[in-house]
Design a protein around this motif. Structure first.
Motif, PDB file in Angstrom:
ATOM      1  N   UNK A  79       0.735  -1.094   0.139  1.00 29.96           N
ATOM      2  CA  UNK A  79       0.067  -0.040  -0.009  1.00 29.96           C
ATOM      3  C   UNK A  79       0.955   1.280   0.028  1.00 29.96           C
ATOM      4  N   UNK A  80       1.707   1.324  -0.883  1.00 33.33           N
ATOM      5  CA  UNK A  80       2.658   2.446  -1.157  1.00 33.33           C
ATOM      6  C   UNK A  80       1.908   3.985  -1.164  1.00 33.33           C
ATOM      7  N   UNK A  81       2.453   4.837  -0.476  1.00 38.45           N
ATOM      8  CA  UNK A  81       1.706   6.138  -0.496  1.00 38.45           C
ATOM      9  C   UNK A  81       2.679   7.128  -1.210  1.00 38.45           C
ATOM     10  N   UNK A  82       2.420   8.406  -1.153  1.00 38.13           N
ATOM     11  CA  UNK A  82       3.283   9.418  -2.017  1.00 38.13           C
ATOM     12  C   UNK A  82       4.816   9.704  -1.611  1.00 38.13           C
ATOM     13  N   UNK A  83       5.163   9.206  -0.310  1.00 42.68           N
ATOM     14  CA  UNK A  83       6.578   9.368   0.185  1.00 42.68           C
ATOM     15  C   UNK A  83       7.198   7.918   0.504  1.00 42.68           C
ATOM     16  N   UNK A  84       7.884   7.489   0.114  1.00 46.10           N
ATOM     17  CA  UNK A  84       8.475   6.171   0.654  1.00 46.10           C
ATOM     18  C   UNK A  84       8.959   6.232   1.940  1.00 46.10           C
ATOM     19  N   UNK A  85       8.639   5.386   3.048  1.00 45.53           N
ATOM     20  CA  UNK A  85       9.339   5.338   4.066  1.00 45.53           C
ATOM     21  C   UNK A  85      10.620   4.562   4.056  1.00 45.53           C
ATOM     22  N   UNK A  86      10.849   3.882   3.187  1.00 52.99           N
ATOM     23  CA  UNK A  86      12.046   3.061   2.996  1.00 52.99           C
ATOM     24  C   UNK A  86      12.680   3.445   1.710  1.00 52.99           C
ATOM     25  N   UNK A  87      14.060   3.806   1.719  1.00 56.25           N
ATOM     26  CA  UNK A  87      14.584   4.240   0.504  1.00 56.25           C
ATOM     27  C   UNK A  87      14.744   3.121  -0.489  1.00 56.25           C
ATOM     28  N   UNK A  88      14.864   3.266  -1.779  1.00 58.28           N
ATOM     29  CA  UNK A  88      15.144   2.394  -2.960  1.00 58.28           C
ATOM     30  C   UNK A  88      16.550   1.777  -2.934  1.00 58.28           C
ATOM     31  N   UNK A  89      17.475   2.743  -2.508  1.00 60.83           N
ATOM     32  CA  UNK A  89      18.762   2.321  -2.456  1.00 60.83           C
ATOM     33  C   UNK A  89      19.111   1.476  -1.364  1.00 60.83           C
ATOM     34  N   UNK A  93      18.682   1.948   2.638  1.00 61.48           N
ATOM     35  CA  UNK A  93      17.448   1.048   3.137  1.00 61.48           C
ATOM     36  C   UNK A  93      18.141   0.207   4.725  1.00 61.48           C
ATOM     37  N   UNK A  94      19.360  -0.211   4.649  1.00 63.83           N
ATOM     38  CA  UNK A  94      20.086  -0.755   5.528  1.00 63.83           C
ATOM     39  C   UNK A  94      20.058   0.003   6.817  1.00 63.83           C
ATOM     40  N   UNK A  95      20.423   1.235   6.273  1.00 65.72           N
ATOM     41  CA  UNK A  95      20.782   2.450   7.427  1.00 65.72           C
ATOM     42  C   UNK A  95      19.533   2.798   8.203  1.00 65.72           C
ATOM     43  N   UNK A  96      18.514   2.983   7.248  1.00 64.43           N
ATOM     44  CA  UNK A  96      17.118   3.068   7.821  1.00 64.43           C
ATOM     45  C   UNK A  96      16.771   2.077   8.750  1.00 64.43           C
ATOM     46  N   UNK A  97      16.899   0.663   8.389  1.00 67.81           N
ATOM     47  CA  UNK A  97      16.473  -0.366   9.178  1.00 67.81           C
ATOM     48  C   UNK A  97      17.392  -0.309  10.555  1.00 67.81           C
ATOM     49  N   UNK A  98      18.795  -0.211  10.514  1.00 68.73           N
ATOM     50  CA  UNK A  98      19.511  -0.173  11.643  1.00 68.73           C
ATOM     51  C   UNK A  98      19.020   0.840  12.548  1.00 68.73           C
ATOM     52  N   UNK A  99      18.410   2.128  12.176  1.00 73.31           N
ATOM     53  CA  UNK A  99      18.158   3.244  13.201  1.00 73.31           C
ATOM     54  C   UNK A  99      16.657   2.873  13.712  1.00 73.31           C
ATOM     55  N   UNK A 100      15.837   2.037  13.036  1.00 71.06           N
ATOM     56  CA  UNK A 100      14.690   1.694  13.168  1.00 71.06           C
ATOM     57  C   UNK A 100      14.648   0.650  14.430  1.00 71.06           C
TER      58      UNK A 100
END
Length: 229
Positions: A79-89, A93-100
């Motif tokens: 259910x993707x929205x107008x802004x991705x909460x996870x990067x395509x790169x 994306x690994x950096x986002x998951x780490x900080x999550x």
């Protein structure tokens, strides 16, 4: 309505998913889970026997999705929205998951330890565990201070899954373990989070339940004021 979210407005981990939903403007049906009601509790345990909130039920796809990170990633995928909460790169994306995971494990979890211990009977308290939790929060605050930029969000200029995790973790943690005044970048990041519309909306919805929070007397006045026109 395909998406049904089972949660409680006061529950900190539920805020993480609500923020993600509000960021994307994703339609969903909210179900308030009252674990103090035996019938409501039994119904919720039928849905997810572990009994932890929140849980997402996708009627259209016949899927029950627990765990906050998995829920947000599920929404990102289906259910993707107008802004991705996870990067395509993938590296980003690994950096986002780490900080999550960082906010869940090293801010959210020790905060909950402090709150849970406060509710224990005198003979059941765990002062060593609380001290360890406060030490973990102090370390986490210092690490966020180093990571946070002067502007933007925890992993750069885009608001991501990691910031969805950060907002409720820091909101409740700062109540029981105030942010150190010397950590100016952490404080500025915290203020940006609290001013984010999706975060503010989640807190406004929680406000009627703040009287149930064990440390309600420590909640800053700014979060208790009615800012409606």
């Amino acid at each position: 309505m395909s998406l049904h979210l089972y949660s409680h407005p006061l529950a900190s981990f539920c805020h993480k998913v609500l923020i993600a939903l509000y960021e994307q403007g994703t339609p969903f049906q909210a179900h308030l889970v009252d674990l103090g009601n035996p019938d409501a509790k039994a119904d919720f345990l039928d849905l997810w026997p572990v009994g932890k909130m929140p849980v997402l039920r996708d009627q259209a796809r016949g899927r029950t999705v627990p765990e906050t990170t998995v829920i947000v990633e599920y929404l990102h995928q289906h259910y993707p929205g107008p802004r991705a909460l996870l990067p395509a790169d993938q590296d980003a994306c690994l950096q986002v998951r780490l900080w999550d995971r960082f906010f869940d494990l090293y801010v959210h979890t020790p905060m909950q330890k402090i709150v849970a211990d406060h509710l224990r009977a005198p003979g059941e308290k765990d002062p060593r565990g609380v001290a360890d939790a406060r030490a973990t929060l102090a370390t986490a605050y210092a690490m966020i201070e180093r990571q946070a930029g002067e502007r933007g969000w925890i992993c750069g200029e885009d608001f991501t899954l990691a910031d969805c995790a950060a907002a409720p973790a820091l909101f409740y943690a700062a109540i029981v373990a105030p942010l150190p005044p010397e950590h100016s970048r952490l404080t500025a990041y915290y203020d940006r989070l609290m001013d984010r519309p999706s975060v503010h909306r989640t807190q406004v919805e929680a406000r009627p339940y703040f009287h149930m929070y064990p440390f309600r007397h420590l909640i800053p006045a700014r979060f208790l004021q009615d800012d409606s026109p």
